[in-house]
Scaffold this active site. Structure first.
Site, PDB file in Angstrom:
ATOM      1  N   GLU A  34      15.403  15.719  38.274  1.00 17.51           N
ATOM      2  CA  GLU A  34      16.807  15.340  38.083  1.00 17.51           C
ATOM      3  C   GLU A  34      17.710  16.517  38.428  1.00 17.51           C
ATOM      4  OE1 GLU A  34      19.193  13.221  34.425  1.00 17.51           O
ATOM      5  OE2 GLU A  34      18.072  15.039  33.971  1.00 17.51           O
ATOM      6  N   HIS A  36      20.477  19.277  38.237  1.00 16.99           N
ATOM      7  CA  HIS A  36      21.027  20.051  37.125  1.00 16.99           C
ATOM      8  C   HIS A  36      22.128  20.979  37.624  1.00 16.99           C
ATOM      9  CE1 HIS A  36      17.715  18.519  34.703  1.00 16.99           C
ATOM     10  NE2 HIS A  36      18.294  19.047  33.650  1.00 16.99           N
ATOM     11  N   ASP A  45      13.711  19.737  33.658  1.00 16.72           N
ATOM     12  CA  ASP A  45      13.186  18.892  32.582  1.00 16.72           C
ATOM     13  C   ASP A  45      11.660  18.877  32.509  1.00 16.72           C
ATOM     14  OD1 ASP A  45      15.772  18.312  31.942  1.00 16.72           O
ATOM     15  OD2 ASP A  45      15.765  16.261  32.700  1.00 16.72           O
ATOM     16  N   HIS A 120      13.398  15.163  28.679  1.00 15.67           N
ATOM     17  CA  HIS A 120      14.424  14.376  29.374  1.00 15.67           C
ATOM     18  C   HIS A 120      14.860  13.272  28.423  1.00 15.67           C
ATOM     19  CE1 HIS A 120      16.388  12.373  32.770  1.00 15.67           C
ATOM     20  NE2 HIS A 120      15.659  11.288  32.577  1.00 15.67           N
ATOM     21  N   GLU A 122      16.446  10.548  28.387  1.00 16.90           N
ATOM     22  CA  GLU A 122      16.300   9.128  28.703  1.00 16.90           C
ATOM     23  C   GLU A 122      14.869   8.602  28.548  1.00 16.90           C
ATOM     24  OE1 GLU A 122      19.823  10.548  31.240  1.00 16.90           O
ATOM     25  OE2 GLU A 122      18.033  11.354  30.309  1.00 16.90           O
ATOM     26  N   HIS A 178      24.043  18.439  29.402  1.00 13.52           N
ATOM     27  CA  HIS A 178      23.237  18.385  30.628  1.00 13.52           C
ATOM     28  C   HIS A 178      23.687  19.475  31.608  1.00 13.52           C
ATOM     29  CE1 HIS A 178      20.909  16.810  33.923  1.00 13.52           C
ATOM     30  NE2 HIS A 178      21.983  16.792  34.678  1.00 13.52           N
ATOM     31  N   GLU A 183      20.513  24.394  28.349  1.00  8.98           N
ATOM     32  CA  GLU A 183      19.433  24.397  29.341  1.00  8.98           C
ATOM     33  C   GLU A 183      19.498  25.634  30.234  1.00  8.98           C
ATOM     34  OE1 GLU A 183      18.101  19.901  30.362  1.00  8.98           O
ATOM     35  OE2 GLU A 183      20.131  20.420  31.021  1.00  8.98           O
TER      36      GLU A 183
END
Length: 261
Positions: A34, A36, A45, A120, A122, A178, A183
């Site tokens: 994904e 970032h 992730d 992650h 989701e 995010h 992170e």
């Protein structure tokens, strides 16, 4: 003797000996490919839950499975959305059945203790569904002693003093972290070569209405893909996050699998 905690670096005989008796805990990191933002790679992730799993495993004498590198579809209000180039996602059923299949195989090997380390957001409920289906299948086969812990490493950052150190100007909430300070700081502590702070896009935090629209409206996601600015990220903050997460997760796993008598 091979001292690696990574299952993929062991021979099958070393692995067989390591899990004999079913007492050894295994970690399975579950991530995603994904975007970032402009300043970090797309494997965040996967890299972060794997690194946390490794450090917890070294502390409690556990093992770490190769990570699942793909996750459920990026959602706009938690990951920016599934419309960015590079973000490569699975249908929920695919992730669910991948988790189910891996648990069934581990049970066949003799493993009875598993931690799924989510990286992650989701993925969460699809992981739970995979666990539920796998345990039901194992019960049909007469295996009733397989236990699973599922967690997301960021949930262990809950001490308000720690949060204040990470966000001295005020914490805006996990839902817009995010690609932000959290992170990015962890990546600076663990994989600094995969972060370019000069490419951080400093923008106001994303603001979304209290509902979702499908198809999504891409313009609602900040153009950089991040949902908040990473300007305040640092290696020192990442080391604090890592220490708190590793200590908290190690204690939690020990509490579940080796409760005091």
């Amino acid at each position: 003797m091979n001292k690696s905690v990574f299952v993929g670096e062991l021979t099958w005989k070393e692995y067989e000996a390591s899990i004999a008796g079913g007492e050894r805990v295994l970690f399975l990191p579950v991530g995603a490919l994904e975007q970032h933002g402009h300043h970090m790679c797309m494997a965040v992730d996967v890299l972060l839950p794997t690194a946390v799993s490794q450090r917890v495993a070294q502390r409690i004498d556990a093992l770490v499975m190769p990570a699942l590198h793909y996750g459920y579809k990026s959602q706009q209000k938690s990951g920016g959305g599934n419309h960015f180039p590079g973000t490569t996602s699975l249908d929920g059923a695919t992730l669910t059945h991948s988790v189910q299949d891996i648990i069934r195989e581990l049970a066949r090997h003799g493993v009875r203790r598993l931690v799924l380390m989510n990286g992650h957001y989701e993925n969460s409920m699809f992981i739970v569904e995979g666990i539920d289906l796998a345990l039901r299948e194992l019960r049909y086969a007469g295996i009733n002693d397989f236990r699973v812990v599922v967690l997301s490493y960021w949930d262990f950052i809950k001490d308000q003093e720690v949060i204040a150190q990470l966000y001295p100007d005020g914490f805006l909430g996990w839902d817009i972290e995010h690609g932000g300070v959290f992170e990015t700081s962890l990546m600076l502590a663990l994989y600094p070569e995969r972060v370019d702070m000069e490419r951080v896009v400093d923008h106001p935090p994303a603001s979304f209405p209290p509902y979702d629209v499908f198809p999504i409206i891409p313009e609602r996601t900040p153009a950089a893909g991040t949902l908040s600015s990473a300007v305040g990220a640092s290696r020192e903050k990442g080391e604090l996050i890592l220490r708190v997460c590793v200590e908290g997760i190690a204690s939690a796993v020990e509490e579940v699998f080796n409760p005091p008598s």
